[in-house]
Design an enzyme around this catalytic site. Structure first.
Site, short mmCIF file in Angstrom:
data_model
loop_
_atom_site.label_atom_id
_atom_site.label_comp_id
_atom_site.label_asym_id
_atom_site.label_seq_id
_atom_site.Cartn_x
_atom_site.Cartn_y
_atom_site.Cartn_z
N LEU A 170 -6.55 14.58 10.99
CA LEU A 170 -5.91 13.57 10.14
C LEU A 170 -6.01 13.95 8.65
CD1 LEU A 170 -4.91 10.42 9.96
CD2 LEU A 170 -7.27 10.03 9.33
N ASP B 218 -4.74 -4.85 0.53
CA ASP B 218 -4.77 -5.95 -0.44
C ASP B 218 -5.62 -7.11 0.08
OD1 ASP B 218 -4.17 -7.15 -2.83
OD2 ASP B 218 -2.15 -7.78 -2.25
N HIS C 232 -14.42 -5.57 -2.62
CA HIS C 232 -14.07 -4.14 -2.69
C HIS C 232 -15.07 -3.31 -1.87
CE1 HIS C 232 -11.02 -5.11 -5.49
NE2 HIS C 232 -11.81 -5.38 -6.50
C1 IPE Z 1 -1.62 -3.17 -5.08
O1 IPE Z 1 -2.28 -4.37 -5.03
C2 IPE Z 1 -2.57 -2.07 -5.42
C3 IPE Z 1 -3.57 -1.74 -4.43
C4 IPE Z 1 -3.72 -2.29 -3.26
C5 IPE Z 1 -4.48 -0.69 -4.81
P1 IPE Z 1 -2.34 -5.37 -6.28
O2 IPE Z 1 -3.21 -6.49 -5.86
O3 IPE Z 1 -2.72 -4.63 -7.49
O4 IPE Z 1 -0.83 -5.82 -6.41
P2 IPE Z 1 -0.21 -7.12 -7.09
O5 IPE Z 1 -0.74 -7.21 -8.48
O6 IPE Z 1 -0.64 -8.29 -6.27
O7 IPE Z 1 1.26 -6.90 -7.02
C1 IPE Z 2 -6.93 -4.82 -3.26
O1 IPE Z 2 -7.50 -6.07 -3.35
C2 IPE Z 2 -7.74 -3.75 -3.94
C3 IPE Z 2 -7.20 -3.28 -5.22
C4 IPE Z 2 -6.07 -3.66 -5.75
C5 IPE Z 2 -8.00 -2.34 -5.93
P1 IPE Z 2 -7.30 -6.99 -4.63
O2 IPE Z 2 -8.40 -6.70 -5.60
O3 IPE Z 2 -5.94 -6.87 -5.17
O4 IPE Z 2 -7.53 -8.42 -4.01
P2 IPE Z 2 -6.70 -9.73 -4.32
O5 IPE Z 2 -5.25 -9.39 -4.14
O6 IPE Z 2 -7.01 -10.12 -5.73
O7 IPE Z 2 -7.18 -10.72 -3.33
MG MG Z 3 -4.19 -7.79 -4.82
#
Ligand code: IPE
Ligand code: IPE
Ligand code: MG
Length: 252
Positions: free
Chosen positions: A143, A32, A49
């Site tokens: 792995l 995240d 990303h």
């Molecule tokens: C969870 O992260 C999904 C992934 C890391 C792929 P999100 O960023 O979508 O989760 P919320 O919305 O903060 O709970």
């Molecule tokens: C995690 O990073 C990747 C996915 C959920 C695909 P985020 O895109 O959720 O990044 P934040 O949480 O908005 O910073």
């Molecule tokens: Mg996120």
């Protein structure tokens, strides 16, 4: 090599993996903070990303070197479709680029790709890339790199329940005969075992519909580091922390 300085109770102390203590066999990561990483740099979210994809490569190599057996990475949730189309499109193209550039190295390093999640609504190019990577690495025995892509744990449990009940009915059994094993074998992680350790980056303290069944007795490790900034040292810190946990599973 697997040595670092790490923070414990405000002090930096010498941290080192213990050869006597077990490492987690299965590590799951909620990657995240890509968007916030980009925002801090005045970049579009997709830049986060893209950088996050390079970190996946780095951590995969490191976990494999360390002898971790399964690395499950949350790449896209069933709820992430709510994001703007541009971002979703980019996220669905990432596996294509990731596997195109990384599969030869994965084969060389004996890493086997697995993907769990609902495949039916993936765009065709994503689906093709996923299926090809699985096929190309199916002989690998090191792995297991398991991506959760279009994965949601509640949906997974519902699907598993339906399949388990169907199986039960076909065997002429009654609903009250259903066991944990009957459900477990229909989960998308069947054969991979439950995660020993869950890591979530970027400071959020929630599961966001990730592996609700499988994480029942896992150790949790949260760090404020955003995923694109996550390094081998951060991973090592989590492993050392894990080795210092006492897992009791309800016993003494
Ligand atoms: C969870 O992260 C999904 C992934 C890391 C792929 P999100 O960023 O979508 O989760 P919320 O919305 O903060 O709970
Ligand atoms: C995690 O990073 C990747 C996915 C959920 C695909 P985020 O895109 O959720 O990044 P934040 O949480 O908005 O910073
Ligand atoms: Mg996120």
């Amino acid at each position: 090599m697997f040595k670092k300085l790490f923070r414990q109770n405000e002090n930096f102390i010498d941290g080192e993996l213990s050869p006597e203590l077990p490492l987690p066999k299965h590590v799951a990561i909620i990657m995240d903070g890509n968007g916030r990483w980009a925002k801090k740099r005045f970049l579009p979210r997709i830049a986060g990303h893209k950088e996050g994809m390079n970190v996946v490569k780095k951590i995969t190599r490191y976990a494999n070197e360390m002898g971790i057996e399964v690395l499950t990475l949350y790449a896209f949730s069933t709820e992430n479709w709510k994001r703007p189309t541009d971002e979703v499109d980019f996220l669905m193209k990432l596996p294509v680029e990731f596997f195109d550039t990384f599969v030869p190295e994965l084969i060389q390093e004996n890493v086997k790709v697995n993907v769990m999640g609902y495949r039916d609504n993936l765009p065709l190019h994503t689906l093709r890339a996923v299926e090809k990577a699985i096929e190309d690495t199916k002989h690998c025995t090191g792995l297991v790199l398991n991506f959760a892509l279009n994965y949601g744990s509640r949906a997974e449990i519902v699907t598993a329940m339906k399949e388990a009940i169907c199986e039960l009915e076909n065997a002429g059994k009654k609903a009250d005969e259903i066991t944990e094993t009957d459900i477990e074998k229909h989960l998308m992680t069947n054969g991979l075992g439950d995660p020993d350790l869950l890591i979530r980056t970027s400071g959020e303290l929630r599961l966001s519909n990730f592996m609700l069944w499988q994480l029942a007795y896992s150790e949790f490790y949260f760090t404020d580091v955003h995923w694109p900034d996550f390094t081998e040292e951060d991973f090592l810190e989590a492993m050392i922390d894990y080795q210092n946990r006492s897992r009791r599973f309800g016993g003494l």
